[in-house]
Design an enzyme around this catalytic site. Structure first.
Site, PDB file in Angstrom:
ATOM      1  N   GLU A 234       0.880  -1.167   0.000  1.00  0.00           N
ATOM      2  CA  GLU A 234       0.000   0.000   0.000  1.00  0.00           C
ATOM      3  C   GLU A 234       0.913   1.211   0.000  1.00  0.00           C
ATOM      4  OE1 GLU A 234      -1.348   3.176   0.901  1.00  0.00           O
ATOM      5  OE2 GLU A 234      -2.154   2.530   2.833  1.00  0.00           O
ATOM      6  N   CYS A 268      -1.897   9.136   2.824  1.00  0.00           N
ATOM      7  CA  CYS A 268      -1.812   8.719   1.423  1.00  0.00           C
ATOM      8  C   CYS A 268      -3.138   8.897   0.706  1.00  0.00           C
ATOM      9  CB  CYS A 268      -1.339   7.267   1.330  1.00  0.00           C
ATOM     10  SG  CYS A 268      -2.277   6.120   2.358  1.00  0.00           S
TER      11      CYS A 268
END
Length: 514
Positions: A234, A268
């Site tokens: 990720e 993010c």
């Protein structure tokens, strides 16, 4: 012994000295993990889930303390630590405790072909072994905790390597599992920088879960490939929020405000690109600018956690200013350089700037406009990243259509950012945002290996298969008749079926298998 200095990013003061884990101790750590995993995996999933409930009680009881530690070491407001890390973590435990016993039990595979049902196939879900979890500093509790809970409830052991910038939070996580009564060595936390992470991979864990930068993710994948270790990555994001012309401006600007500046933009999945329909852009920017001015530096906003990140801020701001972009708000660091003021930037040329195209990972939103839905989708997809996007509109059917065209792992309609806090939904991205998923049933299945077992449904049904040697004429006629059953419609199949049975009988009578 070398140490890690856990620091308060607001003041620079040392919170604690934490001994680094010697690289040479890793083989013993993995050996102990393997022994612990052998015993842990023999427990039923319900027994492992019961331990998770003990863990949930401990986290709930110590929530105030944990929120304070996160605030001190990471720099975020304690309220954000509670609402965006601890509450989702408690919900995550509850979710996996509920679904794991059902999802991890053996499953029978049904055969479509009735002539194969004399045999039985079972899909067995087995732990992988010892999993490595390498977690980031921006959400030091939640992003690590989710991977740990999934890996452990699935029957694995875990070697946990946190970011060196949030080692104290990781130490608290280890304490929680110990206090909850988890077996010794089933979770072991190791402390150090990137060289320790690389050394962990050299121990050949069964799988690696990594959350962090694209650059580090690529390095991990390259190293893991040498040992054929599966990875779940990720990575970064440059997430777009599309605001359609019919959007409620008050709602949309509030969504952009929180989506862009929570955790000081160090997310993010934060809103870093804002695409606003040209007919409402001026009013939208004016309202958002006003709301930005109302944020409190002490209550609503945290500080920049990493010194290295500030260098990226400087680079992006310098590039934006060299292009004469318009700063509607912010664009400067505080005098002590502990924080960057919430920044909203746009104007002609913004779409060619670094601050629009590269991940800033800070309290920065770059805004541009669009004329049509098609243009909005094209602009949103014009990125190397594909983690999350948002669509703000009153037209739900149109929003659904847009969502299906966006090249991201998750789309939030009339909401921003918090998808990773929903344990039922898979979290992960595409393109340079990585691959693999955490959370949800899909994430849980990333922590197991599948084993297929095929056997006679009953012992007396053991006989030599029709396709074994020798290869003969009657055998060929039988399989040709079998193939004919797949052609044509229902009527054709009915007409061909007697011939199929006749070839089967001739075959079995005249040509026994070797």
């Amino acid at each position: 012994m070398s140490i890690i200095l856990s620091r308060n990013p607001r003041t620079g003061s040392i919170l604690k000295e934490i001994p680094k884990t010697p690289v040479e101790s890793l083989p013993q750590i993995f050996e102990r993990a393997a022994r612990a995993q052998q015993l842990w995996s023999k427990l039923s999933v319900k027994q492992r889930a019961k331990k998770m409930l003990h863990l949930r009680d401990v986290v709930s009881r110590r929530a105030d303390e944990l929120a304070q530690v996160m605030s001190e070491e990471n720099g975020k407001p304690a309220f954000e630590a509670l609402t965006c890390e601890l509450i989702p973590s408690l919900e995550l435990i509850s979710y996996f405790v509920k679904i794991a016993p059902k999802k991890l039990r053996d499953q029978e595979i049904r055969f479509r072909n009735p002539f194969m049902n004399y045999r039985k196939s079972t899909l067995v879900h087995q732990p992988m072994g010892t999993i490595a979890v390498i977690s980031p500093w921006n959400y030091p509790f939640l992003l690590a905790f989710g991977d740990l809970v999934m890996a452990l409830i699935a029957g694995n052991a875990v070697v946990f390597k946190p970011s060196e910038y949030t080692s104290l939070v990781a130490q608290k996580i280890q304490e929680l599992f110990d206090e909850a009564g988890f077996p010794v060595d089933i979770l072991q936390t190791v402390y150090g920088e990137g060289d320790l992470g690389a050394a962990v991979i050299d121990q050949k864990p069964a799988k690696i879960f990594f959350t962090g930068s694209v650059r580090t993710g690529k390095a991990i994948m390259k190293q893991a490939s040498q040992h054929l270790i599966p990875v779940s990555l990720e990575l970064g994001g440059k997430d777009a929020m599309i605001v359609l012309a019919d959007a409620d401006l008050d709602y949309a600007t509030s969504a952009a405000l929180w989506g862009g500046f929570t955790n000081s933009g160090q997310v993010c999945a934060s809103v870093e690109r804002l695409l606003v329909h040209e007919t409402i852009a001026a009013k939208f920017i004016a309202q958002l600018k006003e709301k930005i001015s109302m944020l409190s530096a002490d209550t609503d906003l945290g500080v920049c956690t990493m010194e290295k990140q500030k260098q990226i801020y400087d680079e992006h701001l310098q590039d934006a200013k060299s292009r004469n972009l318009e700063f509607y708000a912010g664009g400067i660091m505080s005098s002590d350089r502990t924080r960057m003021y919430p920044t909203l930037v746009g104007g002609p040329g913004v779409e060619e700037s670094k601050i629009y195209n590269e991940e800033t990972f800070g309290p920065v939103i770059a805004v541009t406009t669009f004329r049509s839905v098609k243009e909005a989708i094209e602009k949103a997809n014009r990125s190397q990243y594909g983690l999350l996007a948002s669509v703000i509109t009153t037209n739900m059917s149109l929003a659904e259509e847009i969502a299906r065209e966006l090249q991201v792992g998750s789309v939030m309609i009339n909401e921003v950012l918090f998808s990773a806090g929903l344990p039922e939904t898979p979290w992960g991205g595409m393109k340079d945002s990585g691959f693999g998923r955490t959370h949800s049933e899909i994430g849980l299945m990333e922590c197991i290996q599948y084993k297929h077992i095929n056997r006679p449904r009953f012992g007396f049904l053991t006989f030599k298969s029709w396709w074994w040697y020798p290869y003969t004429d009657y055998q060929a006629q039988f399989f040709k008749a079998w193939g004919n059953l797949y052609g044509g419609g229902v009527f054709d199949k009915i007409m061909n079926f007697p011939h199929f049975l006749w070839t089967l009988l001739k075959f079995m009578k005249n040509e026994p298998r070797l």
